[in-house]
Design an enzyme around this catalytic site. Sequence first.
Site, mmCIF file in Angstrom:
data_model
loop_
_atom_site.group_PDB
_atom_site.id
_atom_site.type_symbol
_atom_site.label_atom_id
_atom_site.label_comp_id
_atom_site.label_asym_id
_atom_site.label_seq_id
_atom_site.Cartn_x
_atom_site.Cartn_y
_atom_site.Cartn_z
ATOM 1 N N MET A 33 0.805 -1.245 0.093
ATOM 2 C CA MET A 33 -0.118 0.005 0.044
ATOM 3 C C MET A 33 0.872 1.358 -0.042
ATOM 4 S SD MET A 33 -3.453 -0.893 0.167
ATOM 5 C CE MET A 33 -3.780 -2.466 -0.218
ATOM 6 N N CYS A 44 6.625 -1.958 8.642
ATOM 7 C CA CYS A 44 6.095 -2.128 7.146
ATOM 8 C C CYS A 44 7.038 -2.286 6.296
ATOM 9 C CB CYS A 44 4.865 -0.805 6.994
ATOM 10 S SG CYS A 44 4.579 -1.054 5.444
ATOM 11 N N ILE A 83 2.753 -10.360 14.227
ATOM 12 C CA ILE A 83 3.786 -10.052 13.276
ATOM 13 C C ILE A 83 3.260 -8.901 12.437
ATOM 14 C CG2 ILE A 83 5.524 -11.890 13.364
ATOM 15 C CD1 ILE A 83 4.536 -12.841 10.863
ATOM 16 N N THR A 137 3.716 -7.916 8.095
ATOM 17 C CA THR A 137 3.812 -8.767 6.907
ATOM 18 C C THR A 137 5.181 -9.273 6.684
ATOM 19 O OG1 THR A 137 3.856 -6.698 5.436
ATOM 20 C CG2 THR A 137 1.780 -8.080 5.794
ATOM 21 N N GLY A 143 -1.879 -13.277 5.452
ATOM 22 C CA GLY A 143 -3.002 -14.135 5.430
ATOM 23 C C GLY A 143 -2.322 -15.555 5.957
ATOM 24 N N GLY A 164 -1.525 -12.369 12.295
ATOM 25 C CA GLY A 164 -0.682 -13.013 11.335
ATOM 26 C C GLY A 164 -1.546 -14.322 10.927
ATOM 27 N N GLY A 165 -2.483 -14.281 9.858
ATOM 28 C CA GLY A 165 -2.948 -15.386 9.089
ATOM 29 C C GLY A 165 -4.060 -16.051 9.825
HETATM 30 C C1 FMN Z 1 -3.867 -4.272 3.018
HETATM 31 C C2 FMN Z 1 -2.954 -4.230 4.229
HETATM 32 C C3 FMN Z 1 -2.620 -2.829 4.764
HETATM 33 C C4 FMN Z 1 -1.907 -3.047 6.021
HETATM 34 N N1 FMN Z 1 -1.570 -1.986 6.529
HETATM 35 C C5 FMN Z 1 -0.859 -1.941 7.682
HETATM 36 C C6 FMN Z 1 -0.438 -0.690 8.235
HETATM 37 O O1 FMN Z 1 -0.770 0.447 7.745
HETATM 38 N N2 FMN Z 1 0.102 -0.607 9.575
HETATM 39 C C7 FMN Z 1 0.657 -1.940 10.057
HETATM 40 O O2 FMN Z 1 1.207 -1.932 11.068
HETATM 41 N N3 FMN Z 1 0.167 -3.137 9.642
HETATM 42 C C8 FMN Z 1 -0.494 -3.086 8.247
HETATM 43 N N4 FMN Z 1 -0.646 -4.217 7.864
HETATM 44 C C9 FMN Z 1 -0.225 -5.480 8.230
HETATM 45 C C10 FMN Z 1 -1.521 -5.904 9.110
HETATM 46 O O3 FMN Z 1 -1.767 -5.219 10.212
HETATM 47 C C11 FMN Z 1 -0.942 -7.570 9.779
HETATM 48 O O4 FMN Z 1 0.019 -7.276 10.615
HETATM 49 C C12 FMN Z 1 -0.554 -8.561 8.720
HETATM 50 O O5 FMN Z 1 -1.377 -8.272 7.545
HETATM 51 C C13 FMN Z 1 -0.737 -9.948 9.058
HETATM 52 O O6 FMN Z 1 -2.160 -10.113 9.656
HETATM 53 P P1 FMN Z 1 -3.051 -11.147 8.693
HETATM 54 O O7 FMN Z 1 -2.265 -12.219 8.145
HETATM 55 O O8 FMN Z 1 -4.260 -11.352 9.640
HETATM 56 O O9 FMN Z 1 -3.578 -9.980 7.598
HETATM 57 C C14 FMN Z 1 -1.310 -4.176 6.486
HETATM 58 C C15 FMN Z 1 -1.960 -5.502 5.889
HETATM 59 C C16 FMN Z 1 -2.553 -5.345 4.702
HETATM 60 C C17 FMN Z 1 -3.000 -6.616 4.277
#
Ligand code: FMN
Lengths: 296, 296, 248, 248
Positions: free
Chosen positions: A69, A123, A184, A186, A210, A236-237
């Site tokens: 992003m 990030c 964590i 990503t 994911g 995370g996921g």
């Molecule tokens: C589209 C998108 C935007 C994200 N933006 C941020 C962000 O602005 N700040 C942040 O700390 N993490 C951000 N993340 C990371 C998520 O907060 C999270 O740590 C990561 O996606 C893992 O979790 P999940 O597998 O449940 O998605 C973003 C993730 C996604 C997919």
Amino acid sequence: MLSLTLTGLKLENPLMLAAGIMGTTGGSLKRIAECGAGAVVTKSIGLEPKSGHSNPSMVEVDCGFLNAMGLPNPSYKNFQDEIDTARKGSVPVIASIFGGFADEFSEIAKALDADAFELNVSCPHAHGYGTDIGTDPELVEDITHAVKKAISAPVWVKLTPNVTDIKSTGLAAQRGGADAVVAINTVRGMAIDIETGCPILGNRFGGLSGRAIKPVAIKCVFDLYEVLDIPVIGVGGISDWRDAVEFIMAGARAVQIGSAVGENINIFQDISPCMEAFMAEKQWTLDDIYGMAHEV
Amino acid sequence: MLSLTLTGLKLENPLMLAAGIMGTTGGSLKRIAECGAGAVVTKSIGLEPKSGHSNPSMVEVDCGFLNAMGLPNPSYKNFQDEIDTARKGSVPVIASIFGGFADEFSEIAKALDADAFELNVSCPHAHGYGTDIGTDPELVEDITHAVKKAISAPVWVKLTPNVTDIKSTGLAAQRGGADAVVAINTVRGMAIDIETGCPILGNRFGGLSGRAIKPVAIKCVFDLYEVLDIPVIGVGGISDWRDAVEFIMAGARAVQIGSAVGENINIFQDISPCMEAFMAEKQWTLDDIYGMAHEV
Amino acid sequence: MKPVNVIITKVVDETPTIRTFFFDTSFELIPGRFVMVWIRGVDEIPMALSYENAITVQKVGPATSALFELEECDSFGIRGPYGTGFEIKNGSIMLIAGGVGAAPLAPLAEKISSNGAKITTLLGARTRDELLFRERFESVGELKVATDDGSEGEHGYVTELLEAQENHDQIYCCGPEIMMKKVLDIVEPSRTQLSLHRYIKCGIGICGACCVDGLRVCRDGPVFSGDVLKKTEFGVFRRNECGERVRV
Amino acid sequence: MKPVNVIITKVVDETPTIRTFFFDTSFELIPGRFVMVWIRGVDEIPMALSYENAITVQKVGPATSALFELEECDSFGIRGPYGTGFEIKNGSIMLIAGGVGAAPLAPLAEKISSNGAKITTLLGARTRDELLFRERFESVGELKVATDDGSEGEHGYVTELLEAQENHDQIYCCGPEIMMKKVLDIVEPSRTQLSLHRYIKCGIGICGACCVDGLRVCRDGPVFSGDVLKKTEFGVFRRNECGERVRV
Ligand SMILES: Cc1cc2nc3c(=O)[nH]c(=O)nc-3n(C[C@H](O)[C@H](O)[C@H](O)COP(=O)(O)O)c2cc1C
Ligand SMILES: Cc1cc2nc3c(=O)[nH]c(=O)nc-3n(C[C@H](O)[C@H](O)[C@H](O)COP(=O)(O)OP(=O)(O)OC[C@H]3O[C@@H](n4cnc5c(N)ncnc54)[C@H](O)[C@@H]3O)c2cc1C
Ligand SMILES: Cc1cc2nc3c(=O)[nH]c(=O)nc-3n(C[C@H](O)[C@H](O)[C@H](O)COP(=O)(O)OP(=O)(O)OC[C@H]3O[C@@H](n4cnc5c(N)ncnc54)[C@H](O)[C@@H]3O)c2cc1C
Ligand SMILES: Cc1cc2nc3c(=O)[nH]c(=O)nc-3n(C[C@H](O)[C@H](O)[C@H](O)COP(=O)(O)O)c2cc1C
Ligand code: FES
Ligand code: FES
């Protein structure tokens, strides 16, 4: 049964919205709160308005998503309104913030009124931000310390898995005074379009989220739990109640859900009763399962 | 059309069997060679016979596998026979070897006759081996240098993704004289049984392989290609011809396939003709697509 | 798949060293296929399904001993079933079972009997008390018995009951490797199917720990045709847990 | 899903600023759903499907200009279709299209006409040459036209053709937000369905960039019922690419 107190905040349940997901408008945060989240975290907010990387900024891969992003955000100067709207959802609102160095973080934190702050030092796809600083324990400690000095709200530090040893950044956050760490963000990743050889993301590479990253996140949480005194928040996921339980057993006090919200915006209210039923059957409380994987 | 010369070895195609997959017996290596692999890599072989971690040593997760085999191997003293049998498959046989320090690596390499050696400095779940040394660029350089001095066969160094910056370990291998690097070994991960809170793997944590890690591996290969002069061999999550093409576009000279062999032992002969057909339609050669993602 | 949690519903003492553990989950029972049984904190080991919801276990070492400590309502993990089972044939069928090798053959006997096949079973064990599933075999056909100590039936190995001129359409066999090797030396290998025992790690055809030359016992087997095995080191060498080649 | 590569089979000039790009792949056409069009090296932008194998594009900036440089045999990437389309109603139907907003409404017109509905279309554009898909609308019902410059039909906005007492079972609308807002001010919102335009990043309901208050245009929309929109900032505020709230 699922309620808890986390760094002084009262949560109805340990399931929070992760940063960057439906987190730019107060209205969307409020909606997620009303959908049953125990707390919501905003999009990461910076010093100046930022439009982010050019599209494609997200692409689906096997078992997950890559995103770059590029931290689009309206700047903290335009964000208090959104937080205020979000708070109408009646759950704690955590402001995720990012900056290039300690002073920027504390300037933003001082200016915003939120229930807690989550420092995004993780990030993986914004130059000079995020991972560029989050891989350096000294910087992590400094930034955490600066924000702690500047404000009285709880401070969480969100860690990157893209390091040789996440325990050292976690410990740095703790030394800096963090009230909790979040793990964590990503995982560095990339996808290429074979029709043309072109990297798909506008930014060429991005961060993997994911299901694919769940085992990686579980291991990070497990490791952090072993060395830290402050709580670990797992992310995370997570895509169902079993995943949430697995994180808590690994040592997470609470969890955040990101990518899976896209598929099912009701995921919070779907998970809570299933977790409750499971724990009731097992006659377990949240405290019982918390860190369980370390005992057996 | 798919043939190539890699660190002096002639390969019919760029698809190799990855280390640790069907690689303990000469008979199984020969079988994979006969199934169409361009080359085969043995299980990592060490100084003394080793039975590995207790079971479960492998568990399937979403989009991949966690394993913590613990480097079971019969020791190099019992392995020349297997290599000799494997060679009846008429493709290059690469001996994967591991040790605790430089002398162990070179002792083993000197004692074995193989077409090339792959130094495993990257297995994430064996104490004192693998990642414990592979995260330290100095050690990687030393070990590579020692083996290069000891033997004349090509030396490849297999890197771990579990570092802040894989470029620095890649560069260390190159400085040590490596003829190629192989990226990536598995990604640190863990899974917990929610019925009991028990970590599933006997070793508690292990390494993630399979589709889940492909974006991570692509990014590592892409980064290594940018800084190295020696070839990069890509591995991680390849399960069809598109994946193989994606790796080569990212900058891999050749690829290795691991987990996907379980589902389809004929994967090598399935991929080759599809790759050929695709490249013919596009009027591309292997050289054309090699590193293509860096040009667009 | 991750291990599924199963809860023990009944434990049956079959012999002094063999117990059947029934559990609350049924799996598709293709005789000869196996499951990986996870005794948490101890080990994960392969076991044939002896019923669609049971395994029959001989106590031989740490993992099987840990299993023997479990009772009704205790649980363990199961993943699978894995591998290829016996190919079902009709006509005149012989089953040769040595010791706990009767575990996969008993459900096979029941399956082929329901197809109308004529079944003769040769069942061997160390001693009379150790004869496993004799009632299951008796109820579907003729049963001949051998014991090492002569306490019942033929004195000696079950292979003593076997004549070179056996005129069976198919011979199914599971037991100690030495015994199975002998069977192959006596009868026509192309008419046999044998279920093998090798050290299993992944159970899903990836790691190669279980290989007999190029054949994966966990995936291409555990059941192989005798003529396939004839071309391999089967009966001569096996691999230990380190992958070292050792004499059978 | 990753972007699918599609190859352009035909390019049709619809108006001086609008072109239809037909390609070699068909998608399920639920009118109102959109695809993300990846012009490699430039941008990825949302486009409604105007046929099951085509998008109809107005040249307005860098990405659409880059599209306009593509010809037959060139290719671009597509992922989708995404979002919710128009809910199909029967009876007396009105369509209100402003500019390139006709793109999703033309296939809708054809679909509901095949169900036997009575269709009236109000089609507006800047000038006569810019009236999009007039033949497609004419062939399924009555067409009324308005142009900003009066070069054809009513002089002024298409909303001038609209009376408060419209007695239609359903009104479908797509066009500039100001225009759609006016429609909502004139007719009964609960009988309307409007297709919205917001800045789209992920396109799959995760990032939140496209939110109108709590509603995701890419996932909960782009088609919403007028009474749902009435409760939101629709018509008053939108978000720019940074997420800043700006006046429509
Ligand atoms: C589209 C998108 C935007 C994200 N933006 C941020 C962000 O602005 N700040 C942040 O700390 N993490 C951000 N993340 C990371 C998520 O907060 C999270 O740590 C990561 O996606 C893992 O979790 P999940 O597998 O449940 O998605 C973003 C993730 C996604 C997919
Ligand atoms: C396909 C297959 C089906 C089997 N079915 C049955 C059955 O239905 N009933 C039954 O009682 N036994 C069965 N076995 C054998 C059973 O797996 C072993 O007896 C068990 O693993 C012994 O474990 P232990 O720790 O008690 O003994 P140990 O003292 O560890 O070992 C005793 C013997 O079992 C072997 N063994 C140990 N671990 C494994 C392993 N992971 N894989 C294979 N062998 C191992 C050892 O190599 C040794 O030969 C089967 C084996 C295979 C390969
Ligand atoms: C659901 C939906 C369906 C659409 N269908 C069509 C259609 O069928 N035909 C058509 O011509 N146009 C359609 N559009 C609008 C189209 O996406 C924009 O015209 C296009 O993105 C402009 O890109 P540009 O680089 O050429 O112009 P720019 O100069 O970048 O922008 C021009 C305008 O388009 C907007 N825009 C730019 N990027 C995006 C984006 N990623 N998402 C949304 N808006 C963007 C800008 O905010 C600005 O308002 C649709 C938009 C949406 C949201
Ligand atoms: C069961 C198993 C055993 C492995 N053993 C080794 C090994 O001995 N040495 C080594 O360098 N890599 C080993 N690996 C790593 C693989 O060679 C490969 O780097 C990794 O699995 C990623 O590729 P994949 O996704 O195609 O499986 C092993 C992987 C698996 C799944
Ligand atoms: S046990 Fe791993 S291949 Fe058979
Ligand atoms: S564009 Fe991401 S949620 Fe709609």
